[in-house]
Design a protein around this motif. Structure first.
Motif, short mmCIF file in Angstrom:
data_model
loop_
_atom_site.label_atom_id
_atom_site.label_comp_id
_atom_site.label_asym_id
_atom_site.label_seq_id
_atom_site.Cartn_x
_atom_site.Cartn_y
_atom_site.Cartn_z
N UNK A 58 0.73 -1.20 0.07
CA UNK A 58 -0.12 -0.16 0.37
C UNK A 58 0.52 1.75 0.40
N UNK A 59 2.24 1.13 0.66
CA UNK A 59 2.43 2.23 0.80
C UNK A 59 4.15 2.20 -0.63
N UNK A 69 -7.39 -9.51 -6.25
CA UNK A 69 -7.40 -7.67 -6.72
C UNK A 69 -8.08 -7.65 -7.98
N UNK A 70 -8.77 -8.97 -8.84
CA UNK A 70 -8.84 -8.42 -9.93
C UNK A 70 -9.86 -8.61 -10.37
N UNK A 80 -8.59 2.06 -4.07
CA UNK A 80 -8.36 3.24 -3.29
C UNK A 80 -7.29 3.31 -2.67
N UNK A 81 -7.18 2.11 -1.34
CA UNK A 81 -5.78 1.66 -0.40
C UNK A 81 -4.41 1.63 -0.86
N UNK A 123 -6.60 -6.01 5.50
CA UNK A 123 -4.85 -5.90 4.55
C UNK A 123 -4.53 -7.61 5.34
N UNK A 124 -4.35 -7.03 7.25
CA UNK A 124 -3.70 -7.89 8.29
C UNK A 124 -5.04 -9.36 7.86
N UNK A 125 -6.18 -8.88 7.39
CA UNK A 125 -7.49 -10.48 7.59
C UNK A 125 -6.78 -11.40 6.63
#
Ligand code: HEC
Length: 146
Positions: A58-59, A69-70, A80-81, A123-125
């Motif tokens: 994300x960063x 993600x598709x 968005x994230x 994300x961690x999930x």
């Protein structure tokens, strides 16, 4: 009632199918050793592994997209994230921060991770939590940069 439910499901599935044709913009760029956070600050391998696995999706501009993600609308949420994540903290272009700003970003990193706000819960999930041990290794290293 049943008929309405069936109609509703059909509409829902229809919308999902149509959404798959909406392409989302993907971000990916090679590591630039001149500007990359881990390389510029000469992070040990272990720290690099932790930050890449827990923050870079994300960063940074080195995003590793999982298969889901598709799939819209998950793809919209992920894009968005990533967009928002890079806007707030860009590990790919660390040298754009002036020394004072970079120091402030390091403070924010300590704060956000200590408080368990980063990595984001969603994300961690899916990727696994940042383990206590890894958190310690990462934060201890960040402390040495202050
Ligand atoms: C799933 C995406 C995602 C992951 C993974 C993630 N972040 Fe974030 N991060 C964001 C988003 C989105 C924001 C901006 C909105 C917010 O603060 O919630 C943010 C904000 C931040 C900020 C605040 C920056 C500022 O100056 O405003 C810091 C610091 C931060 N993240 C550090 C980290 C660190 C360190 C990791 C890894 C341990 C990490 N993040 C992992 C998405 C993510």
């Amino acid at each position: 009632m049943k008929k309405i439910a069936r109609k509703f499901i059909l509409i829902f599935v229809g919308i999902l199918i149509v959404l798959q044709f909406v392409k989302s913009e993907r971000i990916y760029q090679e590591v630039n050793p001149q500007t990359d956070f881990l390389l510029v600050l000469k992070a040990p391998k272990e720290v690099g592994r932790i930050v890449k696995a827990n923050c870079y999706d994300c960063h940074s501009l080195q995003v590793e997209y999982p298969w889901y993600a598709s799939v819209a609308p998950i793809s919209f949420m992920i894009e968005h994230h990533v967009e928002e994540g890079i806007e707030h903290l860009d590990f790919s272009d660390w040298t754009k921060y002036a020394p004072k700003k970079a120091a402030h970003k390091l403070e924010e990193i300590l704060e956000e991770v200590e408080e368990g706000k980063m990595p984001l819960k969603s994300y961690a999930l899916l990727h696994g939590e940042l383990s206590e041990e890894d958190e310690k290794i990462f934060l201890n290293w960040v402390q040495t940069l202050r």
